[in-house]
Design a protein around this motif. Structure first.
Motif, short mmCIF file in Angstrom:
data_model
loop_
_atom_site.label_atom_id
_atom_site.label_comp_id
_atom_site.label_asym_id
_atom_site.label_seq_id
_atom_site.Cartn_x
_atom_site.Cartn_y
_atom_site.Cartn_z
N UNK A 81 3.57 -15.63 -12.84
CA UNK A 81 3.71 -14.64 -13.91
C UNK A 81 2.90 -15.04 -15.14
N UNK A 82 2.90 -16.33 -15.48
CA UNK A 82 2.14 -16.80 -16.64
C UNK A 82 0.65 -16.50 -16.46
N UNK A 83 0.12 -16.89 -15.31
CA UNK A 83 -1.32 -16.73 -15.09
C UNK A 83 -1.71 -15.27 -14.89
N UNK A 84 -0.82 -14.47 -14.32
CA UNK A 84 -1.10 -13.04 -14.17
C UNK A 84 -1.31 -12.37 -15.52
N UNK A 88 -1.49 -35.88 -5.11
CA UNK A 88 -0.90 -36.12 -6.42
C UNK A 88 -1.78 -35.54 -7.53
N UNK A 89 -3.08 -35.66 -7.35
CA UNK A 89 -4.01 -35.11 -8.35
C UNK A 89 -3.89 -33.59 -8.41
N UNK A 90 -3.78 -32.95 -7.23
CA UNK A 90 -3.65 -31.50 -7.19
C UNK A 90 -2.32 -31.06 -7.79
N UNK A 91 -1.27 -31.83 -7.52
CA UNK A 91 0.04 -31.53 -8.10
C UNK A 91 -0.03 -31.60 -9.62
N UNK A 92 -0.74 -32.58 -10.13
CA UNK A 92 -0.89 -32.73 -11.58
C UNK A 92 -1.68 -31.57 -12.17
N UNK A 93 -2.73 -31.15 -11.48
CA UNK A 93 -3.52 -30.00 -11.94
C UNK A 93 -2.67 -28.74 -11.97
N UNK A 94 -1.85 -28.57 -10.93
CA UNK A 94 -0.95 -27.42 -10.88
C UNK A 94 -0.03 -27.40 -12.10
N UNK A 95 0.45 -28.58 -12.49
CA UNK A 95 1.32 -28.66 -13.65
C UNK A 95 0.63 -28.25 -14.94
N UNK A 96 -0.64 -28.61 -15.06
CA UNK A 96 -1.39 -28.23 -16.27
C UNK A 96 -1.60 -26.72 -16.30
N UNK A 97 -2.02 -26.13 -15.17
CA UNK A 97 -2.22 -24.67 -15.11
C UNK A 97 -0.90 -23.95 -15.35
N UNK A 98 0.19 -24.50 -14.83
CA UNK A 98 1.52 -23.90 -14.99
C UNK A 98 1.92 -23.88 -16.47
N UNK A 99 1.57 -24.92 -17.17
CA UNK A 99 1.94 -25.02 -18.58
C UNK A 99 0.98 -24.26 -19.48
N UNK A 100 -0.32 -24.32 -19.17
CA UNK A 100 -1.34 -23.80 -20.07
C UNK A 100 -1.96 -22.47 -19.65
N UNK A 101 -1.82 -22.11 -18.35
CA UNK A 101 -2.55 -20.97 -17.84
C UNK A 101 -3.97 -21.39 -17.46
N UNK A 102 -4.74 -20.46 -16.91
CA UNK A 102 -6.10 -20.78 -16.48
C UNK A 102 -7.01 -21.05 -17.69
N UNK A 162 -5.54 -9.25 -17.44
CA UNK A 162 -5.97 -8.08 -18.22
C UNK A 162 -7.01 -8.43 -19.27
N UNK A 163 -6.93 -9.65 -19.79
CA UNK A 163 -7.89 -10.06 -20.82
C UNK A 163 -9.21 -10.55 -20.25
N UNK A 164 -9.32 -10.55 -18.93
CA UNK A 164 -10.56 -10.98 -18.29
C UNK A 164 -10.80 -12.48 -18.38
N UNK A 165 -9.71 -13.24 -18.55
CA UNK A 165 -9.85 -14.69 -18.71
C UNK A 165 -9.88 -15.44 -17.39
N UNK A 166 -9.58 -14.74 -16.29
CA UNK A 166 -9.54 -15.39 -14.98
C UNK A 166 -10.58 -14.75 -14.07
N UNK A 167 -11.39 -15.55 -13.36
CA UNK A 167 -12.40 -14.99 -12.45
C UNK A 167 -11.79 -14.14 -11.34
N UNK A 168 -12.64 -13.42 -10.63
CA UNK A 168 -12.18 -12.42 -9.65
C UNK A 168 -11.34 -13.01 -8.52
#
Length: 199
Positions: A108-111, A11-25, A115-121
């Motif tokens: 698509x959101x996180x991709x 449930x915690x991981x599901x919640x984290x996924x929701x935050x990343x889905x909404x906000x990006x990395x 280009x802006x270098x905001x996500x680690x390798x």
């Protein structure tokens, strides 16, 4: 009972996924993540690792739970190519518009942040791989499907796959902007006609 778990990992991981889905990395702060997950930072680090490790786990969960199931529509026995591609696209767009989840597409959101270098390798590589998987699956369909071959679509399988993925990126953005599923269904029809698939 020091260190005893007081939360549900899934449930915690599901919640984290929701935050990343909404906000990006980049947009997802540790405070937002831990608050949504219902845990403190030490518990998060102990269970999931740092933010990058948490994002990898959340992204893999999204791929397995939300992205892969759409592919079943591409392989429905006895259905026309038009019906299979339309069902696949409608399945994706329906999820992009689902009120119970953040609007749009997690991948698509996180991709868009790469280009802006905001996500680690490592997370970047996983996102790119996930995006390529979608395109490769479509290329395979249009290259090998007997109906696609009969229509001559196999000769431009890569460009057709790119067209479909581009359409789905567009619908993801429009879904986040609040455009209704009923309106986006027309976009799918125009896209299908544009690549030479009619009912």
């Amino acid at each position: 009972m020091s260190g005893k778990r007081t939360f549900d990992d899934e449930k915690a991981l599901e919640s984290a996924m929701g935050v990343f889905w909404k906000k990006g990395y980049a947009g997802a702060s540790l405070a937002e993540l831990t608050q949504s997950m219902g845990i403190n930072k030490p518990s998060m680090y102990r269970t999931f690792g740092n933010k990058e490790a948490l994002f990898l786990k959340a992204t893999q969960r999204y791929i397995e739970q939300n992205a892969k199931p759409h592919f079943v529509h591409l392989h429905q026995a006895g259905e026309s190519l038009h019906k299979r591609i339309k069902s696949y696209m409608l399945s994706v767009v329906s999820e992009q518009c689902t009120p119970s989840d953040p609007k749009g597409c997690y991948i698509f959101l996180c991709q868009s942040e790469i280009a802006g270098g905001d996500i680690p390798e490592l997370p970047s590589n996983l996102l790119i791989e996930a995006g390529n998987k979608i395109q490769d699956e479509l290329i395979n369909i249009f290259t090998t499907d007997p109906e696609a071959i009969a229509l001559g679509l196999n000769t431009r399988a890569a460009s057709i796959a790119l067209c479909i993925v581009t359409t789905l990126r567009g619908t993801a953005s429009m879904a986040r902007a609040g455009i209704a599923l009923s309106e986006l269904e027309a976009v799918i029809e125009h896209s299908l006609r544009g690549i030479g698939l009619t009912s």
